[in-house]
Design an enzyme around this catalytic site. Structure first.
Site, PDB file in Angstrom:
ATOM      1  N   GLU A 112       0.850  -1.201   0.000  1.00 22.21           N
ATOM      2  CA  GLU A 112       0.000   0.000   0.000  1.00 22.21           C
ATOM      3  C   GLU A 112       0.883   1.247   0.000  1.00 22.21           C
ATOM      4  OE1 GLU A 112      -2.558   1.424  -0.728  1.00 22.21           O
ATOM      5  OE2 GLU A 112      -4.062   1.522   0.843  1.00 22.21           O
ATOM      6  N   ASP A 116      -4.024   6.091   6.032  1.00 23.53           N
ATOM      7  CA  ASP A 116      -4.475   7.373   6.587  1.00 23.53           C
ATOM      8  C   ASP A 116      -5.394   7.088   7.778  1.00 23.53           C
ATOM      9  OD1 ASP A 116      -5.427   9.913   7.006  1.00 23.53           O
ATOM     10  OD2 ASP A 116      -6.137  10.252   4.984  1.00 23.53           O
ATOM     11  N   VAL A 166      -0.204  14.457   0.983  1.00 26.01           N
ATOM     12  CA  VAL A 166       1.085  14.289   0.308  1.00 26.01           C
ATOM     13  C   VAL A 166       0.905  13.804  -1.125  1.00 26.01           C
ATOM     14  CG1 VAL A 166       2.521  13.931   2.362  1.00 26.01           C
ATOM     15  CG2 VAL A 166       1.329  11.984   1.362  1.00 26.01           C
TER      16      VAL A 166
HETATM   17  P1  IMP Z   1      -7.496   5.223   4.428  1.00 26.10           P
HETATM   18  O1  IMP Z   1      -8.527   4.206   4.036  1.00 26.10           O
HETATM   19  O2  IMP Z   1      -8.133   6.436   5.108  1.00 26.10           O
HETATM   20  O3  IMP Z   1      -6.361   4.678   5.238  1.00 26.10           O
HETATM   21  O4  IMP Z   1      -6.919   5.847   3.096  1.00 26.10           O
HETATM   22  C1  IMP Z   1      -6.083   5.157   2.266  1.00 26.10           C
HETATM   23  C2  IMP Z   1      -6.094   5.716   0.861  1.00 26.10           C
HETATM   24  O5  IMP Z   1      -6.412   7.135   0.832  1.00 26.10           O
HETATM   25  C3  IMP Z   1      -4.711   5.622   0.248  1.00 26.10           C
HETATM   26  O6  IMP Z   1      -4.537   4.381  -0.405  1.00 26.10           O
HETATM   27  C4  IMP Z   1      -4.688   6.782  -0.710  1.00 26.10           C
HETATM   28  O7  IMP Z   1      -5.246   6.389  -1.950  1.00 26.10           O
HETATM   29  C5  IMP Z   1      -5.584   7.815  -0.094  1.00 26.10           C
HETATM   30  N1  IMP Z   1      -4.822   8.836   0.641  1.00 26.10           N
HETATM   31  C6  IMP Z   1      -4.831   9.037   1.984  1.00 26.10           C
HETATM   32  N2  IMP Z   1      -4.029  10.066   2.327  1.00 26.10           N
HETATM   33  C7  IMP Z   1      -3.473  10.520   1.167  1.00 26.10           C
HETATM   34  C8  IMP Z   1      -2.537  11.574   0.857  1.00 26.10           C
HETATM   35  O8  IMP Z   1      -2.024  12.322   1.724  1.00 26.10           O
HETATM   36  N3  IMP Z   1      -2.209  11.712  -0.451  1.00 26.10           N
HETATM   37  C9  IMP Z   1      -2.715  10.940  -1.446  1.00 26.10           C
HETATM   38  N4  IMP Z   1      -3.600   9.944  -1.195  1.00 26.10           N
HETATM   39  C10 IMP Z   1      -3.982   9.742   0.094  1.00 26.10           C
END
Ligand code: IMP
Length: 192
Positions: A112, A116, A166
């Site tokens: 991955e 986030d 980012v």
């Molecule tokens: P989560 O499900 O909230 O952990 O988010 C994961 C997904 O969100 C990652 O695989 C990214 O596609 C996207 N994402 C989260 N933060 C960022 C960031 O700062 N930049 C670009 N994509 C992000």
């Protein structure tokens, strides 16, 4: 949206439309950390014929560098996930490009780009778990500990970073900036 623009010979920041990003991680630092992650994975999986599951799109560049550096006999599967907020707080993660290689009995390593809230990896690893892999672990280049809302534990985390958007090295803003070899974070408006 405007193309990414650089100041000539000055790659400390990039501009996308109105947004300014400053360099967070250099290519050298990223590659050095990937070497360390690959060494750890090689030691742990040398006799396990792992199945790498690469989460598109953001992890494509990281996965290419990491998996080559691992120098392991392995299989590679690409998937694409989309998250939807359901009526429940757990949400739903759907596979847009789905699994084609059976995972039963396999040592799975999910690759991955960034964790986030952790929702995507929590949902996906629970999904994979139902197919009875021999083991499952996640390697993520980036982790934002401050925004984590779901359980996430991994021995393979590249960098813990602050809570800021980012881009670069596979990570995008509306499809832009994936090609950059360094990683940049959105500049705090107050610092601009
Ligand atoms: P989560 O499900 O909230 O952990 O988010 C994961 C997904 O969100 C990652 O695989 C990214 O596609 C996207 N994402 C989260 N933060 C960022 C960031 O700062 N930049 C670009 N994509 C992000």
């Amino acid at each position: 949206m405007n193309p990414v623009s650089f100041e000539p010979k000055q790659m400390d920041h990039v501009q996308i439309g109105e947004r300014r990003f400053v360099k967070l991680l250099s290519s050298e630092k990223i590659q050095a950390r990937i070497t360390e992650l690959a060494t750890a994975i090689r030691e742990d999986y040398s006799d396990k014929d792992p199945l790498f599951i690469v989460v598109l799109n953001g992890a494509f560049m990281f996965a290419a560098d990491l998996i080559r550096a691992c120098e392991l006999d392995c299989e590679i599967q690409f998937i694409r996930l989309a998250s939807y907020e359901g009526t429940t707080s757990s949400g739903v993660v759907q596979q847009i490009i789905g699994m084609q290689i059976p995972v039963a009995g396999r040592h799975v390593i999910v690759v991955e780009d960034i964790v986030d809230t952790g929702r995507t990896m929590d949902a996906f690893t629970r999904d994979i778990q139902e197919s009875h892999p021999a083991s499952i672990s996640v390697v993520t280049l980036l982790l934002k500990p401050e925004t984590l809302e779901y359980p996430f534990e991994s021995a393979y985390v590249g960098f813990e970073i602050p809570d800021a958007f980012v881009i670069g090295y596979g990570l995008d803003l509306d499809g832009r900036a994936r090609h950059l070899e360094d990683i940049y974070q959105l500049e705090d408006e107050e610092q601009a």
